[in-house]
Design an enzyme around this catalytic site. Structure first.
Site, short mmCIF file in Angstrom:
data_model
loop_
_atom_site.label_atom_id
_atom_site.label_comp_id
_atom_site.label_asym_id
_atom_site.label_seq_id
_atom_site.Cartn_x
_atom_site.Cartn_y
_atom_site.Cartn_z
CE LYS A 1 -4.43 -0.19 2.06
NZ LYS A 1 -5.19 -0.29 3.32
C1 E4P Z 1 -8.42 0.60 3.23
O1 E4P Z 1 -7.69 -0.17 2.70
C2 E4P Z 1 -8.35 1.06 4.61
O2 E4P Z 1 -7.64 0.12 5.37
C3 E4P Z 1 -9.70 1.16 5.28
O3 E4P Z 1 -10.73 0.69 4.44
C4 E4P Z 1 -9.96 2.47 5.93
O4 E4P Z 1 -11.22 2.41 6.53
P1 E4P Z 1 -11.71 3.41 7.66
O5 E4P Z 1 -12.11 4.68 7.00
O6 E4P Z 1 -12.87 2.71 8.29
O7 E4P Z 1 -10.55 3.59 8.61
#
Ligand code: E4P
Length: 224
Positions: A85
């Protein structure tokens, strides 16, 4: 549509895996911190459960090009299924380009606009993660973003897979499926809710009550 679990919690991952519903896992620094365990221990355990085919997203914490590329190379060594990521910044996009050339899978994260998704696709990202819930939180329409990314990617034949992220409830999953998104990454609680319907519970209770009202000798042994 594929289901990824958006968690670093091993028990949740094992449960979804047992249900046969786990196509991949996404983590982020917040989710790893929540486990209270060392990063490598958590990452290695998730990678082992998922095996060589199903992707596991692990995030860099550097923000400069060199730092991101170096961290991504180390993360990619943890397993053939690791997708790194990378945050949606100019340095991040430059890093994605380099990593793509090296055959390292990438997931461009913190995407909040169709133009950011376009840049991720042009850089050759394997995955893009638009955050729908966080847009809804600021009174914008998260799912509209998905609709536009789907349209742009299909108009140009980009192969970057869309991961609908920051999912808050089953309605996000329903809309993602209707829009033809490739993947929804869901918290465990949302995955559990996808099973639920009150008419299923009422219907099952009624079937069993009626069956149990039959005389015992009407029921074959294997249906007792
Ligand atoms: C995406 O890959 C993130 O890990 C995640 O979906 C973020 O979600 P949140 O807005 O609930 O923290």
């Amino acid at each position: 549509m594929k289901f990824f679990l958006d968690t670093a919690n091993i028990e949740e991952i094992k449960k979804a895996n047992d249900w046969g519903l786990l196509d991949g896992v996404t983590t982020n620094p917040t989710l790893v911190a929540k486990t209270g365990k060392p990063f490598l221990k958590v990452a290695e355990e998730i990678i082992k459960i998922l095996g060589p085919e199903r992707p596991v997203s692990l995030e860099v914490v550097a923000t400069d090009y060199n730092g991101m590329v170096n961290q991504a190379r180390e993360l990619a060594k943890l397993g053939p299924n690791v997708a790194v990521k990378i945050p949606m910044t100019p340095e991040g996009i430059k890093a994605v380009k380099t990593l793509t050339k090296e055959g390292i899978k990438t997931n461009v994260t913190l995407v909040f606009s169709p133009m950011q998704a376009l840049l991720a696709a042009k850089a050759g990202a394997t995955y893009v993660s638009p955050f729908v819930g966080r847009l809804d939180d600021i009174s914008m329409e998260g799912m509209k973003l998905i609709e536009e990314i789907v349209a742009i990617y299909s108009a140009y034949g980009f192969t970057t897979k869309i991961i609908v992220a920051s999912v808050r409830h089953p309605e996000h999953v329903r809309q993602a499926a209707l829009l033809g998104a490739d993947i929804a990454t869901v918290p465990f609680g949302v995955l559990e809710k996808l099973f639920k319907h009150p008419l299923t519970d009422i219907g099952l209770e009624r079937f069993l009550k009626d069956w149990n009202s039959l005389p015992e000798d009407f029921k074959p042994k294997f249906l007792k």
